[in-house]
Design a protein around this motif. Structure first.
Motif, short mmCIF file in Angstrom:
data_model
loop_
_atom_site.label_atom_id
_atom_site.label_comp_id
_atom_site.label_asym_id
_atom_site.label_seq_id
_atom_site.Cartn_x
_atom_site.Cartn_y
_atom_site.Cartn_z
N HIS A 1 28.21 63.87 24.98
CA HIS A 1 28.29 64.89 26.04
C HIS A 1 26.99 64.95 26.83
CE1 HIS A 1 28.05 69.04 27.69
NE2 HIS A 1 29.35 68.87 27.89
N ASP A 2 25.87 64.87 26.12
CA ASP A 2 24.56 64.91 26.79
C ASP A 2 24.38 63.70 27.70
OD1 ASP A 2 21.84 66.18 26.98
OD2 ASP A 2 21.24 64.22 26.20
N THR B 1 22.59 72.74 24.65
CA THR B 1 23.91 73.37 24.54
C THR B 1 24.49 73.33 23.14
OG1 THR B 1 24.95 71.27 25.17
CG2 THR B 1 24.46 72.83 26.94
N ARG C 1 35.26 66.19 35.89
CA ARG C 1 34.37 66.49 37.02
C ARG C 1 33.65 65.24 37.49
NH1 ARG C 1 33.19 71.03 33.79
NH2 ARG C 1 31.17 70.17 33.16
N LYS C 2 33.27 64.37 36.55
CA LYS C 2 32.62 63.12 36.95
C LYS C 2 33.59 62.26 37.76
CE LYS C 2 28.69 63.92 34.91
NZ LYS C 2 27.47 64.17 35.70
N ASP D 1 35.03 70.68 26.42
CA ASP D 1 33.93 70.51 27.37
C ASP D 1 33.76 69.05 27.78
OD1 ASP D 1 33.37 73.20 27.35
OD2 ASP D 1 31.68 73.05 25.97
N ILE D 2 33.93 68.15 26.81
CA ILE D 2 33.82 66.71 27.12
C ILE D 2 34.92 66.29 28.09
CG2 ILE D 2 34.08 64.40 26.12
CD1 ILE D 2 32.58 65.47 23.65
N LEU E 1 34.13 67.75 31.51
CA LEU E 1 33.01 67.06 32.13
C LEU E 1 33.44 65.69 32.65
CD1 LEU E 1 29.99 66.83 32.80
CD2 LEU E 1 29.60 66.07 30.44
N ARG E 2 34.25 65.00 31.86
CA ARG E 2 34.76 63.69 32.29
C ARG E 2 35.59 63.84 33.57
NH1 ARG E 2 35.51 59.75 34.31
NH2 ARG E 2 36.44 57.79 33.59
N SER F 1 26.61 63.79 30.80
CA SER F 1 26.14 64.75 31.81
C SER F 1 25.25 64.09 32.86
CB SER F 1 25.36 65.89 31.13
OG SER F 1 26.17 66.58 30.21
N ASP F 2 24.49 63.08 32.45
CA ASP F 2 23.51 62.45 33.35
C ASP F 2 23.88 61.03 33.74
OD1 ASP F 2 21.70 64.61 33.59
OD2 ASP F 2 20.89 64.17 31.61
#
Length: 453
Positions: free
Chosen positions: A218-219, A59, A297-298, A290-291, A294-295, A222-223
């Motif tokens: 960020h990567d 990305t 959503r987690k 995006d970070i 993403l945080r 994600s995981d």
């Protein structure tokens, strides 16, 4: 260019030998190849072109538009343009549709890396697997002697050149307290090739405030729920500072601003360099958002073990061989409080720093130096005492050097170098690039006052 052709070049004098092939010197190789009056050779120690290979994440995007390719801003008709690459690879119509979303002007770095490799494969003036060991000056002949090692064959050759262009860039930097454990920790420059091993750790700490640290974080975020590690991100900045990508801010990367910069006193220039951090070292605003998203959503899926802390710098760092883990002492600078973290993986996204290449030591007396052993870079990109023989493509910005790492200035910079070498302008060099002026219009104001009086 084959190994045999390089061997036959010994004794022949090149107009330019470029050392290191990054985007800037690769662009110079593309722009000089069609010039019959120039005979150039570019040497790279790696076996192939790979741009920031440690952070070529799926990305990751450019921080400049695609027109900042190798040649277009100097010669839009060049066969080495990004658009020609798309045409030759059968993807130009797909790209046309891709651009209907204007946010996609910042292309994926992976795509630009493929473009760079395509261009390098079409050149006959670049050679890989050549590590430059020494550069000396032959006073009698008036040429530079470049000794390089063929890293595949083990052979050394001496090549001669009238001018040298340095394009090897800068080296990964780590905070001073971490130097003792440098060989144990991981720099973001090597992240991708170590990614799977890092994911197996129980705890990971990322240090740094810029784009690379943000991309790595960020990567890993994600995981995080898939692998179950504890994830920390420690930044010295007071927040995630967005890189200033507005159009008028980017005018500060232009030669117009460089002229203004060098017109100021040295103390003023030092102040300006400190104030420019967000222009060159910030994080893409879209990545910051995006970070955050993403945080969030987690969090909806069940909270994860992570910490993001700002205003904090490294005070000390040790590595325990028995547990293969790091103990890092941090200091929250505003509270003036120290604390410790233990982490199995330590990743430094702490940027790059200039280190003088060892191969320059024999000619160090021919170079203009400033404080802390750094190059004093002239406005024509030269660093030698004559101002016309040794050029640098990318160097640390400081009070005596203003070479922004902006890819959009690559063509302009290379056009200047070509003009200096040829003694005439081959590619048109724009006299002004900025829409604004930075110095006071003294003459104009005087005239206006007189007319109004």
């Amino acid at each position: 260019m084959t190994s045999q052709s390089v061997q036959s070049a010994e004794g022949h004098v090149f107009d330019i030998i470029g050392i290191g092939i990054g985007p800037f010197n690769l662009g110079l190789a593309c722009l000089t190849q069609p010039i019959r009056d120039l005979d150039c050779l570019f040497l790279e120690r790696k076996d192939q072109f790979n741009w920031h290979e440690g952070t070529l994440l799926e990305t990751a995007t450019l921080q400049t538009p695609f027109l900042c390719d190798l040649v277009t801003l100097a010669d839009p008709t060049s066969e080495f343009s990004f658009l020609n690459y798309l045409k030759q690879t059968g993807r130009i119509y797909a790209f046309y549709a891709f651009l209907l979303d204007t946010e996609n002007f910042f292309l994926l770095r992976n795509e630009f890396n493929k473009y760079y490799r395509w261009a390098a494969g079409r050149l006959d003036n670049v050679v890989f697997n050549r590590e430059v060991e020494t550069v000396e000056y032959d006073e009698e002949a008036g040429v530079y002697r470049v000794t390089s090692l063929n890293t595949k064959m083990g052979q050394r050759k001496v090549l001669l050149a009238r001018r040298i262009v340095l394009g090897s860039g800068m080296s990964p930097a780590v905070p001073a307290p971490c130097e003792a454990v440098r060989d144990k920790l991981l720099h973001s420059a090597d992240y991708l090739r170590n990614r799977e091993a890092v994911r197996q750790k129980k705890s990971i700490t990322v240090v740094g405030s810029g784009q690379s640290a943000a991309e790595v974080y960020h990567d890993l975020l994600s995981d995080i729920d898939r692998y179950g590690y504890r994830l920390n991100w420690v930044t010295r900045s007071s927040r995630l500072v967005p890189r200033e990508l507005t159009k008028f801010t980017l005018q500060m990367t232009t030669p117009d601003y460089a002229d203004y910069f060098f017109s100021l006193s040295r103390s003023k220039r030092e102040d300006l360099v400190r104030a420019m951090q967000s222009i060159f070292k910030g994080v893409n605003p879209s990545l910051i958002n995006d970070i955050y998203d993403l945080r969030y959503r987690k969090l909806l899926g069940g909270d994860v073990d992570m910490m993001l802390i700002s205003n904090t710098e490294v005070e000390a760092c040790t590595h325990d061989a028995a547990s293969d883990s790091f103990r890092v002492t941090f200091r929250q600078v505003e509270e003036e409080k120290s604390f410790e973290l233990e982490t199995e993986a330590l990743i430094m996204g702490t940027g790059y720093r200039f280190r003088m290449p060892d191969y320059l030591r024999p000619i160090s007396d021919r170079i203009n130096w400033c404080g802390e052993g750094r190059f004093a870079v002239a406005r024509n990109c030269s660093i030698d005492t004559k101002g016309s023989e040794i050029f640098v493509q990318n160097a640390e910005i400081h009070a005596d050097s203003y070479l922004p790492p902006d890819l959009g200035q690559s063509c302009y910079r290379n056009s200047i170098i070509i003009r200096e070498v040829l003694g005439k302008e081959y590619y048109p060099v724009e006299r002004s690039l900025a829409f604004q002026r930075f110095s006071s219009p003294v003459d104009g104001l005087t005239a206006a006052v007189s007319a109004g009086g």
